[in-house]
Motif scaffolding. Structure first.
Motif, short mmCIF file in Angstrom:
data_model
loop_
_atom_site.label_atom_id
_atom_site.label_comp_id
_atom_site.label_asym_id
_atom_site.label_seq_id
_atom_site.Cartn_x
_atom_site.Cartn_y
_atom_site.Cartn_z
N ALA A 102 0.84 -1.20 0.00
CA ALA A 102 0.00 0.00 0.00
C ALA A 102 0.88 1.25 0.00
O ALA A 102 1.84 1.34 0.77
N LEU A 103 0.54 2.19 -0.88
CA LEU A 103 1.31 3.43 -1.04
C LEU A 103 0.38 4.61 -1.20
O LEU A 103 -0.71 4.48 -1.76
N SER A 104 0.82 5.76 -0.76
CA SER A 104 0.20 7.03 -1.13
C SER A 104 1.26 7.87 -1.81
O SER A 104 2.37 8.01 -1.29
N LEU A 105 0.91 8.39 -2.98
CA LEU A 105 1.79 9.31 -3.69
C LEU A 105 1.19 10.70 -3.57
O LEU A 105 0.00 10.89 -3.83
N TYR A 106 2.01 11.65 -3.17
CA TYR A 106 1.56 13.03 -3.02
C TYR A 106 2.31 13.90 -4.02
O TYR A 106 3.54 13.85 -4.11
N PHE A 107 1.55 14.72 -4.73
CA PHE A 107 2.10 15.56 -5.79
C PHE A 107 1.88 17.03 -5.45
O PHE A 107 0.82 17.40 -4.91
N ASP A 108 2.84 17.85 -5.79
CA ASP A 108 2.71 19.31 -5.71
C ASP A 108 1.89 19.75 -6.92
O ASP A 108 2.17 19.33 -8.05
N ASP A 109 0.90 20.58 -6.71
CA ASP A 109 0.02 21.01 -7.80
C ASP A 109 0.51 22.26 -8.53
O ASP A 109 -0.16 22.72 -9.45
N SER A 110 1.66 22.80 -8.14
CA SER A 110 2.18 24.04 -8.74
C SER A 110 1.12 25.13 -8.77
O SER A 110 1.02 25.91 -9.71
N ASP A 111 0.30 25.17 -7.74
CA ASP A 111 -0.78 26.16 -7.57
C ASP A 111 -1.88 26.07 -8.61
O ASP A 111 -2.68 27.00 -8.75
N LEU A 112 -1.96 24.97 -9.34
CA LEU A 112 -3.07 24.79 -10.29
C LEU A 112 -4.41 24.68 -9.56
O LEU A 112 -5.44 25.11 -10.06
N PHE A 113 -4.38 24.08 -8.38
CA PHE A 113 -5.59 23.88 -7.58
C PHE A 113 -5.50 24.65 -6.27
O PHE A 113 -5.88 24.15 -5.21
N GLY A 114 -4.96 25.83 -6.33
CA GLY A 114 -4.90 26.69 -5.15
C GLY A 114 -3.99 26.16 -4.05
O GLY A 114 -4.21 26.44 -2.87
N GLY A 115 -2.97 25.39 -4.42
CA GLY A 115 -2.02 24.89 -3.44
C GLY A 115 -2.42 23.57 -2.79
O GLY A 115 -1.75 23.10 -1.88
N ASP A 119 -3.33 13.61 -4.09
CA ASP A 119 -3.10 12.31 -3.45
C ASP A 119 -3.55 11.20 -4.39
O ASP A 119 -4.67 11.23 -4.90
N LEU A 120 -2.67 10.23 -4.59
CA LEU A 120 -3.00 9.05 -5.37
C LEU A 120 -2.68 7.84 -4.50
O LEU A 120 -1.53 7.66 -4.10
N PHE A 121 -3.70 7.04 -4.18
CA PHE A 121 -3.54 5.92 -3.25
C PHE A 121 -3.57 4.59 -3.98
O PHE A 121 -4.40 4.37 -4.86
N TRP A 122 -2.63 3.71 -3.62
CA TRP A 122 -2.56 2.34 -4.12
C TRP A 122 -2.85 1.42 -2.95
O TRP A 122 -2.16 1.49 -1.92
N THR A 123 -3.80 0.52 -3.10
CA THR A 123 -4.08 -0.44 -2.04
C THR A 123 -3.04 -1.55 -2.05
O THR A 123 -2.30 -1.71 -3.02
N ALA A 124 -3.01 -2.33 -1.00
CA ALA A 124 -2.05 -3.43 -0.89
C ALA A 124 -2.24 -4.47 -1.99
O ALA A 124 -1.29 -5.11 -2.41
N ASP A 125 -3.48 -4.60 -2.50
CA ASP A 125 -3.72 -5.58 -3.56
C ASP A 125 -3.44 -5.01 -4.95
O ASP A 125 -3.73 -5.65 -5.96
N GLY A 126 -2.88 -3.81 -5.00
CA GLY A 126 -2.44 -3.23 -6.27
C GLY A 126 -3.44 -2.33 -6.96
O GLY A 126 -3.16 -1.83 -8.05
N LYS A 127 -4.61 -2.10 -6.37
CA LYS A 127 -5.59 -1.21 -6.99
C LYS A 127 -5.17 0.24 -6.81
O LYS A 127 -4.93 0.70 -5.69
N MET A 128 -5.09 0.97 -7.92
CA MET A 128 -4.75 2.38 -7.89
C MET A 128 -6.06 3.18 -7.91
O MET A 128 -6.83 3.08 -8.86
N HIS A 129 -6.30 3.95 -6.86
CA HIS A 129 -7.50 4.78 -6.80
C HIS A 129 -7.31 6.04 -7.66
O HIS A 129 -6.17 6.43 -7.96
N ASP A 130 -8.40 6.67 -8.01
CA ASP A 130 -8.31 7.94 -8.74
C ASP A 130 -7.62 8.98 -7.87
O ASP A 130 -7.82 9.02 -6.65
N ALA A 131 -6.81 9.80 -8.51
CA ALA A 131 -6.15 10.90 -7.80
C ALA A 131 -7.20 11.88 -7.30
O ALA A 131 -8.22 12.11 -7.96
#
Length: 135
Positions: A102-115, A119-131
């Motif tokens: 299980a992983l969470s990836l966090y991205f900087d939005d470069s202020d596209l979304f107001g700072g 977040d993009l989450f991957w479950t332990a079984d490999g399912k990648m959720h929508d960002a």
């Protein structure tokens, strides 16, 4: 990539390089310190091998939202092409969860979304959720 923690009640952190770009990685405390290097290497390889899928997810989940809702040409925020959008989104932090895989990836939005962080989450079984937008 030595992992350090500020105190015994904190998680392990290290600066890493993923696809040539710097990022920070956090490994939660239940992972033995003797395994940090192998866990980090496996996580980096997973992210790099899945990078096209990650980019597709970011585009599918958030590109339209930016162009339709957040872009404001009158204020200097023009709609962006897919390539321009992806160029602005930067991987900042990878959280390696206690549950193996299980992983969470966090991205900087470069202020596209107001700072907001992306977040993009991957479950332990490999399912990648929508960002999603976070904080």
């Amino acid at each position: 990539m030595p992992f350090v923690r500020e105190s015994t009640d904190k998680d392990w952190r290290a600066d890493v390089v993923i696809s040539g770009a710097p990022a920070r990685m956090t490994i939660y405390g239940s992972c033995p310190s003797s395994e940090h290097g192998s866990v980090a290497g496996a996580v980096i390889r997973k992210i790099e091998s899945e990078w096209p899928t990650i980019q597709e997810n970011l585009l599918r989940s958030l590109h339209g939202l930016y162009n339709d809702t957040w872009a404001d040409p009158d204020e200097g925020f023009s709609p962006l092409s897919a390539d321009e959008f992806l160029e602005r989104i930067k991987l900042e932090l990878v959280d390696v969860m206690d549950e193996e895989g299980a992983l969470s990836l966090y991205f900087d939005d470069s202020d596209l979304f107001g700072g907001h962080t992306i977040d993009l989450f991957w479950t332990a079984d490999g399912k990648m959720h929508d960002a999603t937008l976070a904080g």
